[in-house]
Write a protein that holds these residues in place. Structure first.
Motif, mmCIF file in Angstrom:
data_model
loop_
_atom_site.group_PDB
_atom_site.id
_atom_site.type_symbol
_atom_site.label_atom_id
_atom_site.label_comp_id
_atom_site.label_asym_id
_atom_site.label_seq_id
_atom_site.Cartn_x
_atom_site.Cartn_y
_atom_site.Cartn_z
ATOM 1 N N ILE A 60 0.837 -1.196 0.000
ATOM 2 C CA ILE A 60 0.000 0.000 0.000
ATOM 3 C C ILE A 60 0.871 1.244 0.000
ATOM 4 O O ILE A 60 1.693 1.439 0.891
ATOM 5 N N ASP A 61 0.709 2.065 -1.032
ATOM 6 C CA ASP A 61 1.421 3.340 -1.132
ATOM 7 C C ASP A 61 0.432 4.474 -0.873
ATOM 8 O O ASP A 61 -0.579 4.596 -1.575
ATOM 9 N N GLN A 62 0.728 5.304 0.132
ATOM 10 C CA GLN A 62 -0.147 6.421 0.478
ATOM 11 C C GLN A 62 0.595 7.735 0.283
ATOM 12 O O GLN A 62 1.659 7.939 0.861
ATOM 13 N N ASP A 63 0.049 8.593 -0.561
ATOM 14 C CA ASP A 63 0.644 9.908 -0.755
ATOM 15 C C ASP A 63 -0.448 10.916 -1.066
ATOM 16 O O ASP A 63 -1.653 10.602 -0.993
ATOM 17 N N ALA A 64 -0.048 12.117 -1.425
ATOM 18 C CA ALA A 64 -1.013 13.196 -1.661
ATOM 19 C C ALA A 64 -1.941 12.897 -2.837
ATOM 20 O O ALA A 64 -3.056 13.432 -2.914
ATOM 21 N N ASP A 65 -1.509 12.032 -3.759
ATOM 22 C CA ASP A 65 -2.326 11.729 -4.941
ATOM 23 C C ASP A 65 -3.361 10.639 -4.679
ATOM 24 O O ASP A 65 -4.244 10.420 -5.505
ATOM 25 N N GLY A 66 -3.230 9.943 -3.551
ATOM 26 C CA GLY A 66 -4.195 8.894 -3.251
ATOM 27 C C GLY A 66 -3.542 7.684 -2.608
ATOM 28 O O GLY A 66 -2.378 7.725 -2.195
ATOM 29 N N ILE A 67 -4.300 6.608 -2.535
ATOM 30 C CA ILE A 67 -3.833 5.344 -1.965
ATOM 31 C C ILE A 67 -3.797 4.308 -3.082
ATOM 32 O O ILE A 67 -4.794 4.080 -3.764
ATOM 33 N N PHE A 68 -2.641 3.696 -3.255
ATOM 34 C CA PHE A 68 -2.452 2.752 -4.357
ATOM 35 C C PHE A 68 -2.062 1.378 -3.796
ATOM 36 O O PHE A 68 -1.190 1.279 -2.935
ATOM 37 N N VAL A 69 -2.733 0.343 -4.296
ATOM 38 C CA VAL A 69 -2.531 -1.012 -3.801
ATOM 39 C C VAL A 69 -2.021 -1.905 -4.933
ATOM 40 O O VAL A 69 -2.504 -1.839 -6.055
ATOM 41 N N ASN A 70 -1.028 -2.737 -4.629
ATOM 42 C CA ASN A 70 -0.527 -3.680 -5.622
ATOM 43 C C ASN A 70 0.033 -4.919 -4.916
ATOM 44 O O ASN A 70 0.174 -4.941 -3.694
ATOM 45 N N GLN A 71 0.353 -5.931 -5.699
ATOM 46 C CA GLN A 71 0.941 -7.161 -5.176
ATOM 47 C C GLN A 71 2.181 -7.555 -5.988
ATOM 48 O O GLN A 71 2.422 -8.725 -6.253
#
Length: 236
Positions: A60-71
């Protein structure tokens, strides 16, 4: 067993998601979340991992542009497990117009190995709706799989390696000796897919209209559940 809890206090909302011994805490009030963690620590032996960056094999990557999930990390581990790090990539998870059967006379493969591969793919669909149908299809052959099934399942993994964006599988994949239809859906929120399904219907429909009604019932049930969850989260 309940796995999702929502706590409301005035205008603040806190969500606790429970999976076995993992807790995910999300809240609109930082102080409220800290208070919950302290009270939980006093009752149980726990470790605070801080801001979520890895949960149930999802990055899970959280930054000002949003939350992005990957595997991506997990996908790399699966490729390594099946000695496919250097495999050739493909653009579609399934061969168009592919026909698979449980009764084909072909060389059988190790059931344990095949089940392990399907299990890995099923874990990957948590963030990959584009392989949902293909994985669901291949999971139907976990009893007495043959070489054709194994090669097709490995193709799905080759597709995962070469594609980080979603694609639609063209063509019509059919399994012989099986008259049951497949129900499927994908729900989007703010242009992002939030839940998806591709599953063989449990009953054999007597007509195309009946098969469509069965699919509609599955979709509507999920839509009602999502609406209730969004209402609890103050998202009307």
């Amino acid at each position: 067993m309940s796995t999702l809890y929502i706590r409301e206090a005035k205008d603040d909302v806190m969500i606790i998601s429970l999976y076995v011994d993992d807790l995910l805490v999300i809240g609109s009030n930082h102080a409220q979340a800290e208070e919950f963690k302290k009270s939980t620590h006093s009752e149980f032996e726990m470790t605070d991992l801080g801001e979520m960056s890895y949960f149930l094999r999802m990055e899970i990557d959280q930054d000002a542009d949003g939350i992005f999930v990957n595997q991506r990390k997990y996908a790399s581990e699966v490729l390594k497990k099946f000695c496919m790090e250097n495999c050739k990539q493909v653009d579609l998870p399934l061969v168009p117009n592919l026909k698979l059967s449980k009764s084909d006379e072909a060389e059988k493969v190790d059931e344990g190995l095949y089940r392990s591969l399907i299990g890995c793919l099923l874990y990957l669909i948590a963030t990959r709706p584009d392989i949902m149908y293909a994985t669901s299809l291949m999971s139907r052959f976990m009893s007495q799989p043959i070489e054709t099934h194994f090669k097709t399942a490995k193709r799905v993994l080759r597709y995962v390696k070469g594609n980080t964006d979603f694609a639609v599988c063209s063509g019509d994949q059919k399994t012989s000796n099986d008259m049951r239809s497949t129900s499927g859906y994908a729900f989007f929120l703010n242009c992002g897919a939030i839940c998806w399904l591709s599953k063989k219907q449990e009953t054999m429909a007597q007509s195309t209209a009946e098969a469509q009604y069965i699919s509609d019932a599955v979709v509507v049930s999920q839509a009602i559940w999502l609406r209730k969850i969004l209402k609890d989260l103050k998202l009307k």
